[in-house]
Design a protein around this motif. Structure first.
Motif, mmCIF file in Angstrom:
data_model
loop_
_atom_site.group_PDB
_atom_site.id
_atom_site.type_symbol
_atom_site.label_atom_id
_atom_site.label_comp_id
_atom_site.label_asym_id
_atom_site.label_seq_id
_atom_site.Cartn_x
_atom_site.Cartn_y
_atom_site.Cartn_z
ATOM 1 N N TRP A 19 6.757 16.730 -12.860
ATOM 2 C CA TRP A 19 6.081 15.600 -13.515
ATOM 3 C C TRP A 19 6.546 15.430 -14.958
ATOM 4 O O TRP A 19 6.736 14.318 -15.440
ATOM 5 C CB TRP A 19 4.568 15.801 -13.477
ATOM 6 N N THR A 75 10.126 13.995 -15.070
ATOM 7 C CA THR A 75 10.129 12.546 -14.845
ATOM 8 C C THR A 75 9.726 11.801 -16.105
ATOM 9 O O THR A 75 10.336 10.797 -16.490
ATOM 10 C CB THR A 75 9.175 12.184 -13.698
ATOM 11 N N TRP A 113 12.258 9.255 -18.490
ATOM 12 C CA TRP A 113 11.974 7.866 -18.835
ATOM 13 C C TRP A 113 11.726 7.665 -20.329
ATOM 14 O O TRP A 113 11.464 6.545 -20.770
ATOM 15 C CB TRP A 113 10.773 7.358 -18.026
ATOM 16 N N SER A 153 18.981 11.046 -10.678
ATOM 17 C CA SER A 153 17.936 10.034 -10.602
ATOM 18 C C SER A 153 18.463 8.692 -11.094
ATOM 19 O O SER A 153 19.475 8.616 -11.799
ATOM 20 C CB SER A 153 16.720 10.452 -11.433
#
Length: 274
Positions: free
Chosen positions: A210, A213, A217, A240
């Motif tokens: 988590w 990710t 971003w 990704s």
């Protein structure tokens, strides 16, 4: 009264330059301030590169990776971190001028209203270019090299300044909102975690799912990955979508930040004194 034959755009540019010149003279008269602002990136690079670098492993380097390999990965991230921290200086300068009444005096003068904001932006961009130059020279002395083509290397530095340009307007807006320079200094508590939860220091794939990710971003991660690729350094992509399109996002994120923060800064400036 404007002189005949001179357009509004000319006077806006001339007034902007006067604000830039005023700020640069202010820096010259307070060398300790500019020395700290330009010296902080050097201290950061030496600290992270040499103090922590020996304990770190470069992405994909395995057990055979060296501290020098990690520094090659780290340096583009340090460039990004310097650009990110710069917006606190912008906010501090803006709130200091507002608190001392300098901004109100400018607003009462027969000058283009945009000059106060654009002058601050141009000055900070010039200082950021000087910071990048000093930081790059320091990195070269430590053994870092840009192995990409000349055009790609120039593009990487352009991306770094593009990020700084976007964050200038965030700093201006926050500087017009905050009540004091001390409050601007408290922004460190926000920007420090933002730089840590990114790919500036380590690949996002080494973090819990988590968190990785979230870090991927982070706009700073996109610029870090894009500049590493342009410099010809290790990118450490995890496959990704956000990592594979880092260059696109390194352009898009600052554009989005500018589109949001620039109108907010202008609106807040116009609302002063109402």
């Amino acid at each position: 009264m404007p002189l005949p034959g001179r357009s509004r755009a000319y006077w806006a540019a001339a007034d902007c330059w006067n604000i830039v010149r005023r700020t640069l003279i202010h820096y010259r008269r307070k060398p300790a301030f500019i020395a700290w602002q330009l010296g902080f990136p050097i201290v950061s690079v030496l600290l992270y590169g040499y103090v922590f670098g020996g304990a770190m492993r470069p992405p994909g380097g395995g057990e055979g990776g060296t501290a020098a390999d990690y520094r090659a990965y780290l340096m583009p991230g340090m460039f990004v971190m310097t650009m990110a921290f710069g917006f606190m200086g912008t906010a501090t300068a803006v709130v200091t001028d507002a608190q001392k009444g300098v901004t109100d005096r400018f607003r009462s003068m027969p000058m283009a209203p945009s000059a106060v904001v654009t002058g601050r932006g141009v000055t900070d961009l010039l200082v950021s270019a000087a910071e990048l130059t000093i930081l790059a020279l320091t990195a070269l002395a430590m053994g870092w090299r840009a192995d990409g083509a000349v055009a790609a290397t120039a593009g990487a530095f352009a991306l770094l300044l593009w990020l700084r340009f976007a964050l200038i307007w965030l700093g201006v807006w926050l500087g017009l909102l905050l009540p004091s320079p001390e409050a601007a200094g408290s922004l460190y508590a926000v920007v420090f975690p933002l730089t840590m939860i990114s790919s500036i220091f380590v690949p996002t794939s080494t973090m819990p799912g988590w968190l990785g990710t979230l870090a991927a971003w982070n706009p700073l991660s996109s610029t870090a990955s894009a500049t590493r690729g342009l410099f010809g350094n290790e990118v450490a992509s995890d496959g990704s979508w956000v990592q594979e399109h880092a260059l696109l996002l390194a352009v898009a994120w600052p554009l989005a930040i500018t589109a949001v923060c620039l109108p907010l800064a202008v609106r807040r400036f116009r609302a002063l004194g109402r």
